[in-house]
Design an enzyme around this catalytic site. Structure first.
Site, short mmCIF file in Angstrom:
data_model
loop_
_atom_site.label_atom_id
_atom_site.label_comp_id
_atom_site.label_asym_id
_atom_site.label_seq_id
_atom_site.Cartn_x
_atom_site.Cartn_y
_atom_site.Cartn_z
N TYR A 1 74.42 2.32 81.40
CA TYR A 1 73.10 2.29 82.00
C TYR A 1 72.76 0.82 82.26
O TYR A 1 73.66 0.02 82.43
CB TYR A 1 72.08 3.00 81.08
CG TYR A 1 70.85 3.44 81.81
CD1 TYR A 1 70.92 4.17 83.00
CD2 TYR A 1 69.58 3.10 81.33
CE1 TYR A 1 69.78 4.55 83.68
CE2 TYR A 1 68.44 3.49 82.01
CZ TYR A 1 68.54 4.20 83.18
OH TYR A 1 67.42 4.56 83.86
N LYS B 1 77.85 32.05 87.10
CA LYS B 1 78.82 31.52 88.05
C LYS B 1 79.27 30.11 87.62
O LYS B 1 80.45 29.79 87.65
CB LYS B 1 78.17 31.45 89.43
CG LYS B 1 79.13 31.17 90.54
CD LYS B 1 79.68 32.48 91.06
CE LYS B 1 80.63 32.25 92.20
NZ LYS B 1 81.00 33.52 92.83
#
Lengths: 446, 160
Positions: A50, A105
């Site tokens: 970061y 899914k």
């Protein structure tokens, strides 16, 4: 994975699945989560992953946006997008209720193909709005999997997004099923020793999967004039009363209405089957949608794909008693399951691994041929025309084939040798599973 | 005036074509039904259409051409010559009906019908042609736009 209702089992067994599913969904509060894959040894590491460090990859991507496929997780991210307008057999239930299905899914994507998939049900009924939303999220994803969108809207959305995005866009209900159908058909024809260019094919049902299947079968060499399509109004032909209406409401069905059925055959399912070599039914649950006597009236050695769920249009044993040489269904408890779960995980595995910009029809045919060849190598039988979900290697072989095809077509962002691609695919499928198994062993997932 | 293009011929309509032409014109009217309840085709339409077609053959101010494919009428265009008393040019051909059977589409039949009718209009000294169709018919909008037509008049409706 849960199979469909077992043969002979009544609704009570399905009800048990429903109750168990609801209980476990509540217990786990969903089925997937996001996990870091980089080592964090101390808080200082955040200066790499970061700020401030992360600014450098950002600068690099700003100079060359395609670097987002090599410097971020984008390359392996797929959005599973729906408006919830045609969810399972539940109909138009909207975005929130479709979430469990999209999440399911996503689970299959990860488990079978090592693909990071994000469920993305969106509140967008209007196709233009839907298209704009998907276009806006393109920068976050390496691919788009459209799911459970009603027909004919799904054709329009897929067509537009395939044209306008430079990442693969796939509508599983159309293309996934069509790919599996083509693979099964290639092998079924080998068994009866007929050529695709010679056979007459009857499609019963003109929804998303059969329209896509008819088109891909034509691309693969079937003569459009030898195809007969049947919908709820009977045999489709160019002078049927509603054809002009279709031109406006469903140009995809209209296109087939004027291309297919050269002999202008009219009537119902029985008339459509008379003398046909192949029937591909994806219409409404049977039994009894297709009758034994009608199969008897087909050409010698008929091929019968009865794909309705949960009950096929005709029971497989009835079709065989009526003379069918090869019978396939959509169910895992019968031989020859035409199953899109054999397709989408490795289709995306292949295209994501090379950063493909699209999934073209050539790639779909390549995939189907690879799937068919895999079963052929193992030895074709009337009850084995397509691999089963247990055959792991097939996922790797099909992913490899489609990745190579993308590179041949020059639509890849990442170029790998065959060996490198194979290793990458193997690793992408194996590592998530190993991690997952380790978490289970450690009792962190139970 | 005979013209060949591919597998069909454009020619003037004849008495013996009336049945087939009427079928096509009726299909066209039914297609409009799709767009608005005000295009609901009346029950008597089949007879009305037959009369409309038969009369068109007899009138000097109407041109009726067909696309003939081995004796089968696969397309039709009907044009009325109308006067416009306030504007130049004073007369215009108005395409009131244009229809091609679905399986003969995408072969340029419609375009050939329209360009053939334009030739006839020119030979009669008509230098303006227009077409009437429902604005919701996007396919017609695209077809005529591609042929160089532009919208020049709105006709608004309101039930009272």
């Amino acid at each position: 994975m849960v199979s469909d209702t077992q043969r002979g089992a009544g609704p009570s067994s399905t009800d048990r699945w429903y109750m168990l599913s609801l209980r476990l969904h509540r217990e786990y509060r969903g089925k997937i989560e996001i996990m870091p894959k980089i080592p964090i040894k101390s808080l200082d590491d955040f200066a790499i992953w970061y700020t401030p460090g992360v600014a450098e990859p950002s600068r690099a991507i700003a100079k060359s946006p395609d670097l987002s496929f090599s410097l971020t997780s984008r390359w392996n991210m797929v959005a599973v997008v729906t408006d919830g307008s045609r969810v399972l057999g539940l109909g138009n239930i909207g975005p929130e209720p479709s979430y469990p299905v999209m999440e399911g899914k996503a689970l299959l994507f990860k488990y079978l193909g090592g693909v990071d998939a994000i469920p993305l049900p969106i509140r967008a009924r209007d196709p233009e709005e839907f298209i704009n939303i998907v276009k806006s999220v393109e920068p976050a994803f390496g691919g788009i999997n459209l799911e459970d969108i009603e027909s004919p809207k799904c054709f329009y959305i897929l067509e537009r997004l395939r044209k306008e995005l430079s990442i693969p866009v796939w509508h599983d209900d159309q293309q996934g099923t069509a790919t599996a159908i083509l693979a099964g058909l290639i092998n079924a024809l080998k068994i009866v020793n007929k050529k695709i260019s010679d056979v007459s094919i009857t499609f019963i049902g003109a929804g998303a999967s059969n329209i896509a299947a008819a088109n891909i079968v034509i691309k693969h060499g079937a003569k459009p004039g030898n195809i007969v399509m049947v919908d709820s109004k009977g045999i489709l032909h160019s002078e049927r009363d509603d054809v002009d209406k279709l031109m406006f409401e469903n140009p995809w069905k209209y296109d087939l209405a004027i291309k297919t059925n050269a002999e202008h055959r009219k009537g119902g399912i029985r008339d459509a089957l008379r003398g046909a070599d192949v029937v591909i039914a994806a219409s409404r649950p049977g039994p009894g949608v297709i009758r034994k006597e009608w199969i008897e009236e087909m050409n010698k050695d008929p091929i019968v794909f009865a794909l309705a769920n949960p009950v096929p249009e005709i029971w497989p044993w009835e079709a065989r008693e009526a003379g069918a040489r090869v019978v396939a269904t959509g169910r895992s408890d019968f031989p020859n399951q035409i199953n899109n779960s054999l397709v989408f995980p490795s289709m995306f595995r292949g295209v994501l691994s090379v950063g493909a910009k699209a999934i073209t029809d050539e790639m779909i045919i390549e995939f189907a041929e690879t799937l068919a060849r895999y079963a052929e190598k193992k030895g074709l039988r009337e009850d084995y025309i397509i691999p089963t979900m247990e055959e792991w290697e097939v996922f790797i072989e099909t992913a490899l084939a489609v990745g190579i095809k993308a590179m041949e077509l020059g639509i890849n962002r990442i170029t790998l040798t065959r060996e490198e691609l194979l290793n990458s695919i193997r690793e992408q499928i194996a590592v998530p599973r190993a991690k997952y198994e380790a978490l289970i062993r450690a009792g962190l997932i139970k | 005036m005979f013209m060949e293009k591919g597998e069909y011929t454009i020619r003037s309509a004849r008495k013996e074509d009336i049945e087939q032409i009427s079928d096509l014109v009726l299909r066209l009217k039914k297609l409009n039904e799709e767009f608005d309840p005000l295009y609901t085709v009346r029950q008597e339409a089949p007879e009305v259409v037959r009369k409309y077609v038969a009369e068109s053959l007899d009138r000097d101010d109407i041109i009726l051409l067909v696309a003939d494919s081995l004796g089968k009428i696969v397309g039709v265009v009907r044009v009325e010559i109308r006067s416009r008393i306030f504007y130049e040019p004073l007369i215009a051909g108005v395409i009131t009906d244009l229809y091609v059977l679905p399986s003969y589409r995408r072969k340029g039949v419609g375009e050939t019908l329209v360009s053939s009718v334009i030739k006839i209009l020119r030979s009669r000294g008509v230098s303006l042609v227009s077409a009437e169709f429902p604005p919701m018919n996007k396919i017609a909008v695209e077809f005529y736009t591609n042929m160089g037509f532009k919208p020049l008049m709105y006709v608004f409706f309101k039930e009272i």
